[in-house]
Structures are given as structure tokens and as C-alpha cells.
Design a protein around this motif. Structure first.
Motif, mmCIF file in Angstrom:
data_model
loop_
_atom_site.group_PDB
_atom_site.id
_atom_site.type_symbol
_atom_site.label_atom_id
_atom_site.label_comp_id
_atom_site.label_asym_id
_atom_site.label_seq_id
_atom_site.Cartn_x
_atom_site.Cartn_y
_atom_site.Cartn_z
ATOM 1 N N ASN A 346 -8.795 4.239 2.734
ATOM 2 C CA ASN A 346 -9.460 3.210 3.531
ATOM 3 C C ASN A 346 -8.491 2.052 3.715
ATOM 4 O O ASN A 346 -7.970 1.497 2.743
ATOM 5 N N ALA A 347 -8.253 1.664 4.963
ATOM 6 C CA ALA A 347 -7.275 0.620 5.266
ATOM 7 C C ALA A 347 -7.656 -0.728 4.663
ATOM 8 O O ALA A 347 -6.789 -1.563 4.398
ATOM 9 N N ASN A 348 -8.954 -0.939 4.438
ATOM 10 C CA ASN A 348 -9.419 -2.205 3.873
ATOM 11 C C ASN A 348 -9.527 -2.190 2.359
ATOM 12 O O ASN A 348 -10.167 -3.050 1.767
ATOM 13 N N GLN A 349 -8.896 -1.187 1.754
ATOM 14 C CA GLN A 349 -8.792 -1.088 0.299
ATOM 15 C C GLN A 349 -10.139 -0.928 -0.406
ATOM 16 O O GLN A 349 -10.314 -1.347 -1.549
ATOM 17 N N ARG A 350 -11.097 -0.303 0.277
ATOM 18 C CA ARG A 350 -12.301 0.131 -0.420
ATOM 19 C C ARG A 350 -11.957 1.284 -1.351
ATOM 20 O O ARG A 350 -12.638 1.526 -2.348
ATOM 21 N N TYR A 351 -10.926 2.028 -0.994
ATOM 22 C CA TYR A 351 -10.291 2.985 -1.892
ATOM 23 C C TYR A 351 -8.877 2.493 -2.162
ATOM 24 O O TYR A 351 -8.262 1.809 -1.338
ATOM 25 N N SER A 352 -8.338 2.867 -3.317
ATOM 26 C CA SER A 352 -7.037 2.332 -3.745
ATOM 27 C C SER A 352 -5.847 3.141 -3.244
ATOM 28 O O SER A 352 -4.697 2.778 -3.505
#
Length: 434
Positions: A346-352
């Protein structure tokens, strides 16, 4: 589909693990039982830790979070740490501190919604109670685990004759007035609280007056099962995320005695944001890592070198492609069941996950000879998150988010693939053997 006997055995062991773990506290106790059988011993956080290479130890915080590790023989500053994380909690219904009430001649138990469950799936199921209860003792109190095997509770649906639009509008519950669970018929001369306390006291073998406080949840008593024409799928409660806990534990127990230091970090409270003393947002993992570094005699500079060489795998279930709802998925990112672990981005760093960490996990899968997949959420849908970004930020280490594909995430009965669980264990084992 051909399902190897070894994969079927691993899936059955997962179902047994889940059956023993109706609550986060039971899950940690089951992990402890398996760790102790494999030669791991408990470290109390309140005691001084003395560690040597080859040590197999674990520690527990607040009964529902656990960190277990094998101290490696390689120098920590040069080799770094390999960590696999998951969470012990699942979304559902939890009892209020004073839950019992009488309503129209029926005894009901008030609940709070924990996390984001699919509430409609809790209706018309054989529910029971599990969790922990604090009992008065001469020294104050003792925490005891409790589990009712038989169905005690129910959330009955309203008949369609009184809810004519349910099949078009969907099944909805008012969380305050329509979610209380039915426990029994109100009895003359006995208060609602007394009727609730008595079976708890009987289960624990104490007087009802000795019950002080509790954290209890409603769980589905139906055992997990295999399904599909070839028995290639499994269905169970709490696959999210006890399947990842089981896979991480299996990988640690199979880890060779040599190499770098390896840890599994199993946290409570992920489903409600992780911001607690026992959650991934607390100090638990940072405290354990600091004590490992101190046990290895590392100064501040070498601790930073160790973290720079460390890697974290956040293991949490992934959204499987559901052909009945194709519009819910991002084109080109369909995670298929029984097609291997899913790398979540996820580009918004919801995943690392980053490009580098994804490539690194792909290497583990290649070493284990298992397939892997990639997943991204639809841009116009809100994306959930995991412990991955939380732990990566707390420790400042490289991290990847992965998981097995899952149907009906947050349902009271979820479904996954038999092969996928074997694939995930193999990939995580490869990471611990690197």
C-alpha cells in the motif's frame, strides 16, 4: 486437487490449535504449552535476563501477548535479528463489566463490539463464553482462564415476516439494543447478575462472591473443518489471525539451532489499533530486543548495527479473490486461494512492504519452493492495516507484510486453503533458516 498428507496434517494441527484458543489468553497458553514441549522456558519480564547462544526462551505480557526466541550463535551486531509477527486477537463481541439484564422475561448479556466483525455472521450460531476471570484470594486476586464447551448464548435473528427487506437491505443490528446475547429465561427470586455469576463460579469452583472482574468474549463452538470436493479448504473461527500465529510458531519450532537470533512476536489488540501496553504499539517488542542486545553485550553503536541488519515479517491474513464480488478487487491483484503467500502493498504505508522487502520475501519463497502472490487494495476503498507499519516504525527496521489468502475476513467462520497454510509455514521457515 492433490493435497499432500503433510499439508493436510499441518492444516489439521492448525484447526486443533484454534480449537484450543477461543480467546487471546487461551491462544497464548496453547503457545506456551507447545513451546515448553519443545524445550523453551519462561522468562518473567520482572526478572533479570541472562542469555547465552542456543537459549530457547519466551516471555508473556498481560496474558495475551507473547514473544519467543532462539538466541543465535552468530554475533547479533553482524547478523541482525529475524522477527515474525502476528496477533492473537480477533474481532467479535465482548461482555461488558456488568452484562446481565432482564428483558421481557429473558436473561440477556450486554456486549461491546470489539474491532470490526461481520456482525450478521454472529446471528443464529451456537455461541459460548471464554476468556479470563479474576478471583479473590488471600493475597488479592488470581487470574483464571475459563471456557464453556457447551453452547450458552445465542443471537437470534428476527424472522423475515417482521423484517421483509432483510434480503435487499442486508441484516443490520443496533449495537446497543439488538446485540445483547440471550442466556436463558429469567427466574423468579434470582437476579440477572446472580444467574450470570453462578455458572462462572461453578466452572471455576469458587463462590460467586469471589468473582471480581472478567474479560469474556462470545465464541463459536463449532469446530473447524475441511471442505471442498477434495477437502482442499478449511473453515473455522479466528483464522484471522491465529493461522499466522500457528505458522510463525511452527517455523520457530523448526528453526535450526545455529544462525542468527530469531523471534516470533504475537500481540494482543491489533484489531483495535495496537495502542496498548500489550499491543504492537507498546514497548513489548522494543523491550525484548533491547534485553537481547544487552544479553549479547552490545553497546549503543552495536545495537544500531544489529537493528540495521534486522528484518521483520508481519504475518496477517490477506483478502482472497471472491468471484461472486469481482467489483471489490483491484484488477491484476487477485489473490487466489491455494496459490501461495500474499505480499501486501500500500503506497500510503497501511502495509509496511517496500520493493526491497517484497523482493526479499520472494527470495524466501523461492528457497522454500513455494509460489507467492502480490496484493493491492482497490484505490477507492479504505485499506486496513497491520502490526507491520507499527513495529517497523518502533524499531526502525525493514519490514514486509504477508499473509495467506482468506475468504470472509472478520466473519465468525472464515475460509482458507490447505495448501496455503503449508506454503506459509515453509516460507517463514526459510526466513528463519536464512
Amino acid at each position: 486437487m492433490n493435497i499432500p498428507a503433510a499439508a493436510r496434517a499441518q492444516a489439521q494441527d492448525l484447526l486443533d490449535f484454534i480449537d484450543a484458543s477461543p480467546s487471546p489468553w487461551h491462544a497464548v497458553r496453547e503457545c506456551e504449552r507447545r513451546l515448553q514441549a519443545a524445550g523453551f522456558s519462561l522468562l518473567e519480564e520482572s526478572e533479570r535476563w541472562t542469555l547465552t547462544p542456543g537459549d530457547r526462551r519466551y516471555t508473556v505480557r498481560d496474558g495475551a501477548s507473547l514473544i519467543a526466541f532462539v538466541v543465535g550463535e552468530k554475533a547479533a551486531a553482524a547478523a541482525g535479528l529475524t522477527l515474525i509477527g502476528a496477533h492473537t486477537d480477533s474481532p467479535g463481541l465482548r461482555l461488558k463489566p456488568k452484562p446481565a439484564e432482564e428483558s421481557g422475561g429473558m436473561l440477556r448479556l450486554g456486549v461491546e463490539v470489539y474491532g470490526g466483525p461481520l456482525l450478521a455472521t454472529f446471528a443464529d450460531r451456537d455461541l459460548s463464553l471464554a476468556g479470563r476471570v479474576n478471583v479473590r484470594t488471600a493475597d488479592g486476586f488470581a487470574s483464571r482462564l475459563v471456557r464453556f464447551e457447551q453452547p450458552l448464548l445465542r443471537l437470534p435473528n428476527l424472522a423475515i415476516h417482521m423484517n421483509r427487506e432483510v434480503n435487499e437491505a442486508g441484516l443490520k443490528f443496533n449495537k446497543q439494543t439488538e446485540l445483547p446475547l440471550l442466556l436463558g429465561v429469567a427466574a423468579d427470586g434470582s437476579s440477572a447478575e446472580a444467574r450470570f455469576r453462578q455458572p462462572l463460579a461453578d466452572q471455576l469452583g469458587v463462590d460467586p462472591a469471589e468473582l471480581l472482574t472478567w474479560e469474556l468474549l462470545a465464541y463459536d463452538t463449532q469446530k473447524g473443518s475441511f471442505w471442498g470436493v477434495d477437502g482442499e479448504f478449511i473453515a473455522s473461527r479466528q483464522l484471522d489471525n491465529l493461522a499466522s500465529c500457528h505458522a510463525a510458531l511452527a517455523a520457530l519450532l523448526a528453526a535450526p539451532p545455529t544462525g542468527s537470533t530469531r523471534l516470533i512476536t504475537l500481540f494482543d489488540h491489533e484489531e483495535v489499533g495496537s495502542e496498548s501496553a500489550a499491543g504492537a504499539g507498546g514497548s513489548f517488542v522494543a523491550d525484548a530486543v533491547a534485553r537481547l542486545a544487552a544479553g549479547a553485550g552490545l553497546d549503543v553503536e552495536d545495537q544500531r548495527r544489529m537493528l540495521a541488519r534486522s528484518f521483520f515479517i508481519s504475518a496477517d491474513m490477506a483478502h482472497a479473490w471472491n468471484p461472486n464480488f469481482p467489483a471489490a478487487y483491484e484488477p491484476g491483484h487477485h489473490a487466489l486461494v491455494n496459490a501461495g503467500p500474499v505480499i501486501k502493498s500500500n503506497a500510503n504505508q497501511r502495509y509496511s512492504t517496500t520493493a526491497n522487502s517484497a523482493a526479499r520475501f520472494m527470495g524466501f519463497c523461492a528457497r522454500a519452493s513455494v509460489p507467492c502472490q502480490q496484493y493491492a487494495h482497490r484505490t477507492d476503498l479504505g485499506c486496513g492495516s497491520t502490526i507491520g507499519p507499527v513495529v517497523a516504525a518502533r524499531l526502525g527496521i525493514a519490514s514486509v507484510d504477508v499473509g495467506s489468502p482468506l475468504w470472509a475476513m472478520h466473519s465468525i467462520r472464515e475460509s482458507a486453503g490447505v495448501l496455503d497454510h503449508a506454503y506459509l509455514i515453509a516460507a517463514l521457515s526459510a526466513a528463519f533458516s536464512a
